[in-house]
Design an enzyme around this catalytic site. Structure first.
Site, mmCIF file in Angstrom:
data_model
loop_
_atom_site.group_PDB
_atom_site.id
_atom_site.type_symbol
_atom_site.label_atom_id
_atom_site.label_comp_id
_atom_site.label_asym_id
_atom_site.label_seq_id
_atom_site.Cartn_x
_atom_site.Cartn_y
_atom_site.Cartn_z
ATOM 1 N N ASP A 9 -12.091 2.654 -2.617
ATOM 2 C CA ASP A 9 -12.750 1.394 -2.645
ATOM 3 C C ASP A 9 -13.541 1.204 -3.854
ATOM 4 O O ASP A 9 -14.658 0.888 -3.742
ATOM 5 C CB ASP A 9 -13.376 0.998 -1.066
ATOM 6 C CG ASP A 9 -13.558 -0.380 -1.289
ATOM 7 O OD1 ASP A 9 -12.906 -1.156 -1.845
ATOM 8 O OD2 ASP A 9 -14.748 -0.796 -0.737
ATOM 9 N N GLU A 44 -7.055 2.862 -5.185
ATOM 10 C CA GLU A 44 -8.317 1.832 -5.156
ATOM 11 C C GLU A 44 -9.313 2.218 -6.352
ATOM 12 O O GLU A 44 -10.484 1.817 -5.779
ATOM 13 C CB GLU A 44 -8.313 1.081 -4.020
ATOM 14 C CG GLU A 44 -8.734 -0.198 -4.099
ATOM 15 C CD GLU A 44 -8.964 -0.767 -2.478
ATOM 16 O OE1 GLU A 44 -9.145 -2.348 -2.555
ATOM 17 O OE2 GLU A 44 -8.763 -0.308 -1.660
ATOM 18 N N TYR A 128 -0.593 3.486 -3.545
ATOM 19 C CA TYR A 128 -1.316 2.723 -3.071
ATOM 20 C C TYR A 128 -0.463 1.643 -2.546
ATOM 21 O O TYR A 128 -0.288 0.565 -3.388
ATOM 22 C CB TYR A 128 -2.570 2.242 -3.701
ATOM 23 C CG TYR A 128 -3.618 1.140 -3.165
ATOM 24 C CD1 TYR A 128 -3.657 0.840 -2.128
ATOM 25 C CD2 TYR A 128 -3.913 0.267 -4.200
ATOM 26 C CE1 TYR A 128 -4.520 0.105 -1.311
ATOM 27 C CE2 TYR A 128 -4.912 -0.845 -3.827
ATOM 28 C CZ TYR A 128 -5.134 -0.834 -2.147
ATOM 29 O OH TYR A 128 -5.951 -1.899 -1.779
ATOM 30 N N ASP A 167 -2.689 5.479 0.805
ATOM 31 C CA ASP A 167 -3.014 4.267 1.987
ATOM 32 C C ASP A 167 -1.743 3.461 1.725
ATOM 33 O O ASP A 167 -1.182 2.879 0.967
ATOM 34 C CB ASP A 167 -3.933 3.423 0.814
ATOM 35 C CG ASP A 167 -4.358 2.132 1.704
ATOM 36 O OD1 ASP A 167 -3.708 1.933 2.880
ATOM 37 O OD2 ASP A 167 -5.121 1.572 1.646
ATOM 38 N N ASN A 169 -0.980 1.176 4.279
ATOM 39 C CA ASN A 169 -1.268 -0.047 4.884
ATOM 40 C C ASN A 169 -0.212 -0.524 6.011
ATOM 41 O O ASN A 169 0.099 -1.630 6.080
ATOM 42 C CB ASN A 169 -1.053 -0.961 3.540
ATOM 43 C CG ASN A 169 -2.421 -1.483 2.966
ATOM 44 O OD1 ASN A 169 -3.386 -1.654 3.803
ATOM 45 N ND2 ASN A 169 -2.521 -1.519 1.707
ATOM 46 N N ASP A 265 -14.554 1.646 6.029
ATOM 47 C CA ASP A 265 -13.535 1.710 5.000
ATOM 48 C C ASP A 265 -12.540 2.756 5.264
ATOM 49 O O ASP A 265 -12.605 3.405 6.534
ATOM 50 C CB ASP A 265 -13.887 1.521 3.757
ATOM 51 C CG ASP A 265 -13.041 0.785 2.837
ATOM 52 O OD1 ASP A 265 -12.414 -0.477 3.219
ATOM 53 O OD2 ASP A 265 -12.283 1.310 2.014
#
Length: 275
Positions: A9, A44, A128, A167, A169, A265
């Site tokens: 992040d 990210e 990602y 990630d 998601n 996060d």
């Protein structure tokens, strides 16, 4: 071999930020370094198209002196400073690095979402995955991405075994998030996204966390920053994964989440495998 993957992040905030959160993030980077991973995948990064600045490079060398790094940033027509990925790997390793495009809907292929390292006996690739967005506005494009990404992993797997992280998601099953009943129409837990992840596993890949740890509940990799009590109450989602080609899944020794204390996060995920 030890490998770690983490959605950080914003690498810039992690390396140069002065906030309390930035300090927490740097402590996690130190904890990662202490694990002595052979490979570290970062998602990210949110770096500009030209990549790490000179200051970033200096700080990276200070924190990870034993490592080389490669990166991929978002570039036009995608948004600036968006998404992005990076690998750090031990200097005695000499992987071939590729930055694949998979034919995803524009501008996903320009958002810096995939990097692949090819070693003599294995591919190590990170992703990602695009989020389906508020109101699921990007769900149909996300489904096209999922299909293209699956085809890409299958291409790699035909050549040699694959270790894929990132990630993704998506929380695959109901035990992969704290409140499944309230989230069946939320990005990351729609039927469509979960079916696509099932297809990915059915194509010859193993969710190493479940392979090693079974149906353990209450273990997550992401807690919403915007919900102040999410981390304290362990109200999380498991959306970060280490996947392995089925034929090497039995060689996995550990697949686990790394503790980040009060920092919300994503948390880093660690894989140890005997190759």
């Amino acid at each position: 071999m030890i490998l770690i993957s983490w959605n950080i992040d914003s690498l810039n905030a992690a390396l140069t930020g002065t906030s309390a959160r930035a300090e927490e993030t740097r402590k996690v980077l130190t904890k990662i370094h202490d694990q002595n991973p052979d490979v570290l995948a970062i998602q990210e990064t949110k770096l500009r198209a030209t990549g790490p600045t000179k200051k970033h490079q200096e700080i990276l060398r200070a924190h990870f002196p034993e490592y080389r790094y490669v990166w991929r940033s978002s570039e036009e027509p995608a948004r600036k400073g968006y998404a992005g990925t990076m690998y750090l790997y031990k200097k005695d390793l000499t992987p071939q690095v590729t930055y694949p495009t998979i034919g995803a809907p524009e501008p996903m292929d320009q958002e810096g979402r995939i990097i692949t390292l090819e070693f003599p006996d294995v591919f190590v690739t990170q992703v990602y995955t695009p989020n389906s967005g508020n109101g699921l506005k990007r769900l149909s494009e996300r489904q096209l991405w999922d299909a293209k990404y699956l085809a890409y992993l299958q291409e790699l797997d035909q050549v040699k075994p694959v270790l894929a992280s990132g990630d993704y998601n998506v929380a695959h099953t109901e035990i992969d998030l704290k409140h499944p009943d309230n989230n069946h129409h939320s990005a990351g837990f729609t039927d469509e996204e979960r079916v696509d992840f099932t297809k990915l596993l059915a194509a010859g890949f193993t969710d190493t966390f479940r392979e090693v740890n079974g149906a353990v509940e209450g273990v997550y990799s992401w807690w919403a920053q915007r919900v102040r009590t999410a981390k304290a109450n362990n109200s999380g989602w498991r959306i970060d994964y280490w996947l392995a080609s089925n034929r090497i899944a039995g060689q996995v020794k550990r697949s686990e989440m790394m503790d980040t204390g009060a920092r919300a996060d994503h948390c880093p995920i660690l894989l140890e495998i005997d190759l």
